[in-house]
Scaffold this motif. Structure first.
Motif, PDB file in Angstrom:
ATOM      1  N   LYS A 115      -5.074  31.875  -6.070  1.00 27.26           N
ATOM      2  CA  LYS A 115      -3.546  31.719  -5.828  1.00 27.26           C
ATOM      3  C   LYS A 115      -3.092  31.768  -4.353  1.00 27.26           C
ATOM      4  N   ASP A 116      -2.010  31.313  -4.254  1.00 24.83           N
ATOM      5  CA  ASP A 116      -1.143  31.590  -2.719  1.00 24.83           C
ATOM      6  C   ASP A 116      -0.959  33.044  -2.756  1.00 24.83           C
ATOM      7  N   PRO A 117      -1.374  34.035  -1.836  1.00 29.15           N
ATOM      8  CA  PRO A 117      -0.898  35.310  -2.052  1.00 29.15           C
ATOM      9  C   PRO A 117       0.524  35.708  -1.627  1.00 29.15           C
ATOM     10  N   ASN A 118       1.279  34.773  -1.336  1.00 22.22           N
ATOM     11  CA  ASN A 118       2.545  34.766  -0.916  1.00 22.22           C
ATOM     12  C   ASN A 118       3.430  34.414  -2.009  1.00 22.22           C
ATOM     13  N   ASP A 119       2.959  33.984  -2.930  1.00 19.93           N
ATOM     14  CA  ASP A 119       3.762  33.278  -4.286  1.00 19.93           C
ATOM     15  C   ASP A 119       4.924  34.497  -4.732  1.00 19.93           C
ATOM     16  N   GLU A 120       4.598  35.570  -4.707  1.00 17.45           N
ATOM     17  CA  GLU A 120       5.252  36.748  -5.332  1.00 17.45           C
ATOM     18  C   GLU A 120       6.257  37.127  -4.371  1.00 17.45           C
TER      19      GLU A 120
END
Length: 353
Positions: free
Chosen positions: A101-106
């Motif tokens: 996952k993109d770690p910045n999605d949240e």
């Protein structure tokens, strides 16, 4: 796949234990990191547990088929029919969840929209895009916080910057960075000719203080008089603030707040996000091939979308997606476009592109 899932489950359980320990509770930075990791693992763990329970139930029901009680056998057969396809469905979900996952999605995001080519019409279009995102945000219960706005005399904005807060904002808004092109007849056009103008959008994940620590000794602070609409303080007090991070040369300014203190706080948020974004861009450049698979992190000057008013058409050029609903899109009905981008990125990841 099972080995990876078991490892994730064990890590999730370990994090839960760590978060209850006295040592971690007093370490804000570590607690923030662990809480973030816990959130990213939660859905995978929940579905994996459901998968394990489903397999266990199937084994139990299959053993019931050997019973002499015919009524019990028939009941087991009916339940097995309902469960037969469930493991495969859950496996498919887990395969998708195991994709990195993109770690910045949240994260929340800071968005900057600028009028680009096209003069007054470009600034008006920048205002239209801001309204489109605001309408989309309302539908998702997102919160918008204006950081800086430079209004255009003919309408719209030469530049506007704002924070969007809510659930998984970056996972949707990250696809919006790039040049947006509009084709329409401006209100000032007397001969009915179609003009082409552009506005640029930059979406940056909001950086937390623990991710980008700013040394105020390395930041130059300049104050100046605000310009444009804003009340009595405009052009009379030096409430506007410009910050420059000396080691990188990255800057941010804000004049929309009522005081110098407010503007400095907002400018710091923008500056922190810009520095974090520059770090991400350098990392993606180094990763090369991975960058090409991420639709939302391409060349920031790339023309990504065209809004054609005469044909009521929106076209996203990155994936060749077209929808004849421009009027609805501009009213915030942006979800079909975002879902198409998400689906294409997922397809590329599954193919290992």
């Amino acid at each position: 796949m099972i080995d990876r899932l078991e490892s994730i489950l064990q890590r999730y359980q370990k994090i839960n234990q760590l978060l209850m320990s006295a040592e971690i509770i007093t370490d804000i930075k570590k607690m923030t990191e662990l809480s973030k990791e816990q959130r990213t693992l939660a859905e995978t763990v929940e579905i994996y547990r459901e998968y394990k329970n489903c397999l266990a139930e199937i084994i139990s029901l299959e053993s019931m088929l050997k019973e002499e009680d015919q009524e019990m056998v028939e009941m087991a057969e009916m339940e097995l029919m309902e469960l037969r396809d469930m493991p495969k469905q859950l496996e498919d979900k887990l395969q998708i969840l195991l994709i990195p996952k993109d770690p910045n999605d949240e994260k929340n995001v800071i968005v900057e929209i600028r009028g680009a080519a096209g003069g007054d019409e470009a600034n008006i279009f920048a205002g239209d895009l801001y309204r489109m995102y605001s309408k989309y945000g309302e539908q998702n219960n997102w919160k918008f916080e204006l950081l800086n706005a430079e209004e255009s005399g003919t309408g719209g904005f030469s530049k506007i910057e704002f924070i969007v807060s809510g659930e998984r904002i970056y996972s949707q808004m990250k696809y919006e960075s790039g040049a947006h092109r509009v084709q329409r007849i401006p209100q000032t056009e007397s001969q009915g000719r179609i003009h082409t103008s552009t506005a640029t959008v930059l979406v940056m994940p909001e950086a937390e203080e623990v991710e980008v620590e700013l040394n105020m000794h390395e930041i130059r602070v300049d104050t100046f008089c605000s310009s444009g609409p804003g009340g009595q303080s405009v052009n009379t007090t030096k409430s506007a603030v410009r910050l420059t991070h000396i080691p990188t040369g990255i800057g941010a300014s804000c004049q929309d707040g009522k005081s110098q203190h407010e503007n400095k706080a907002s400018a710091l948020k923008i500056l922190r996000a810009r520095i974090y974004d520059s770090i991400l861009q350098e990392k993606l450049e180094a990763e090369g091939a991975e960058r090409r698979s991420k639709i939302g992190t391409g060349d920031r000057s790339e023309k990504i979308r065209t809004y054609n008013y005469p044909q009521n058409r929106v076209t996203d050029h990155r994936i060749g997606f077209t929808i004849q609903q421009l009027d609805r899109v501009m009213e915030g009905k942006l979800l079909p476009v975002i879902e198409a981008l998400q689906a294409e990125e997922l397809k590329r990841k599954l193919k290992g592109e």
